[in-house]
Design an enzyme around this catalytic site. Structure first.
Site, short mmCIF file in Angstrom:
data_model
loop_
_atom_site.label_atom_id
_atom_site.label_comp_id
_atom_site.label_asym_id
_atom_site.label_seq_id
_atom_site.Cartn_x
_atom_site.Cartn_y
_atom_site.Cartn_z
N SER A 59 0.79 -1.24 0.00
CA SER A 59 0.00 0.00 0.00
C SER A 59 0.82 1.28 0.00
CB SER A 59 -0.94 0.00 1.20
OG SER A 59 -1.99 -0.92 1.01
N LYS A 62 -0.04 3.81 -2.60
CA LYS A 62 -1.09 4.82 -2.47
C LYS A 62 -0.52 6.23 -2.30
CE LYS A 62 -4.62 1.72 -0.55
NZ LYS A 62 -3.92 0.46 -0.24
N SER A 124 -6.04 2.88 4.65
CA SER A 124 -5.47 2.24 3.46
C SER A 124 -6.52 1.52 2.63
CB SER A 124 -4.35 1.28 3.86
OG SER A 124 -3.51 0.96 2.78
#
Length: 391
Positions: A59, A62, A124
């Site tokens: 993640s 992101k 997330s």
């Protein structure tokens, strides 16, 4: 017949091109495996470890999703941005197992861009990452947005990074710690981004309370201000962080990334590896904040070269200011000269800039630069000198 006068030549000393930050040798407490990097924002890399090879980001991807969204739809201070309507796919993705997501959303709900970024970065949400990608490009899928992510990576000089999805769930999304520092340095310039990733948690009207996976570092008393965790089975634990540190009375922003952290034993969806990367990063943050110092690598007025007039005359060139860097004791700093394309004139006033010295502690942006000037005026050769050119 009068021969043409020789052109003046600028010569910079190479002997002093590398300087060591004084104070002994500082050792960053890196883990034994994986890769990592630390830099001072605007000041270059102060330490790295491990092979610089692309590995899954999880993640941490992101961060780039947020960077592209804020680049395309910037938010001023206090601004929440346009409303974004949740589509059916985002609701369905919120029920997926074995991935991080924001659950309980309903089709037709709308949230501000700022709240969407909060749901992207704090808990997330993979479904939020995909929703933002489709919203930004007005597309039915994320393909066009991923293309923007890769274009942005190329523009930032992230040579070992490839994005295949906006969430980082896909193992084909890979990067390096050094590359992620380049992104962190760029995105942390956004006040809106900083305000989001520094939050331990948030209450989102219509979505409820969300908690930050990075809370153990945010609350550790180490000046940490974000930015993003990541974990899954291919990536293990990954983390990019930002922390404030006071160095010789001046506040600095320190950035770090650690990747490819894997525990031995059970690790469902990388959850135990996430705890590992948080703890390993905590040790690095604490040590680097304590160890950072400043060093003057070139003094104001220090002679760094000379202008040769072609007749044996030499005019010194000097640093116009102290060239000071932030680094760790024992770190080697390379000092290079750049003329910036300036043509060297035959005559010039005292103090005329002829180039600049640039200090580079490691991969990344330069740690500092200062002008280089002539110490005294450059003058035309005398008549006696000229007459010797008659032949």
């Amino acid at each position: 017949m009068v021969r043409p006068l020789p052109s003046p030549e600028l010569k910079v000393r190479e002997a002093a091109s590398t300087v060591t930050v004084p104070g002994g040798r500082f050792v960053i407490p890196w883990p034994k495996k994986g890769q990592g990097a630390v830099m001072v924002a605007g000041g270059g890399t102060v330490g790295t470890f491990g092979a610089e090879k692309p590995v899954p980001t999880a993640s941490v991807a992101k961060i780039m999703t947020a960077y592209v969204v804020l680049r395309e739809h910037p938010l001023a201070k206090g601004e929440k941005g346009p409303r974004i309507t949740i589509d059916a796919k985002t609701v369905t993705d919120g029920t997926a197992e074995d991935e991080s997501r924001v659950e309980g959303l309903q089709e037709g709900q709308s949230f501000s861009e700022l709240d969407m970024l909060r749901m992207l970065m704090i808990p997330s949400g993979n479904n939020i990452a995909r929703m933002l990608a489709r919203w930004d490009t007005k597309s039915k899928d994320e393909t066009a947005f991923v293309r923007k992510m890769n274009d942005a990576a190329k523009a930032l000089g992230m040579r070992n990074t490839t994005y295949t999805d906006p969430s980082g769930l896909d193992r084909g999304t890979v990067s390096t710690a050094v590359d992620q520092l380049k992104l962190a340095d760029a995105v942390m310039k956004s006040e809106a981004f900083r305000s989001v990733v520094s939050m331990v948690g948030a209450d989102i009207p219509g979505a409820g309370h969300i908690d930050n996976n990075n809370a153990p570092l945010l609350t550790a008393g180490l000046g940490v201000e974000g930015i993003k965790t990541g974990s899954n089975t291919p990536a293990g634990g990954t983390l990019s962080w930002a922390a404030r540190a006071t160095v010789d009375g001046k506040e600095r922003l320190v950035l770090g990334t650690m990747m490819d952290q894997h525990v031995t034993g059970p690790d469902p969806n990388g959850s135990n590896s996430l705890a590992l990367v948080l703890e390993n990063s905590r040790k690095v943050v604490a040590a680097v904040r304590k160890g950072l110092t400043t060093a003057t690598v070139v003094r104001k007025g220090q002679v760094v070269g000379h202008v040769d007039d072609g007749f044996g005359g030499r005019t010194p060139v000097v640093a116009a200011k102290d060239l000071t860097v932030v680094g760790l004791p024992g770190q080697r700093v390379r000092v290079t000269f750049r003329d910036g394309g300036r043509a060297l004139a035959r005559t010039a006033e005292r103090g005329t800039v002829v180039g600049e010295l640039i200090a580079t502690p490691g991969p990344g942006s330069a740690a500092g630069k200062v002008p280089v000037v002539v110490k005294s005026a450059l003058k035309e050769p005398s008549f006696g000198t000229r007459i010797t050119r008659i032949g």
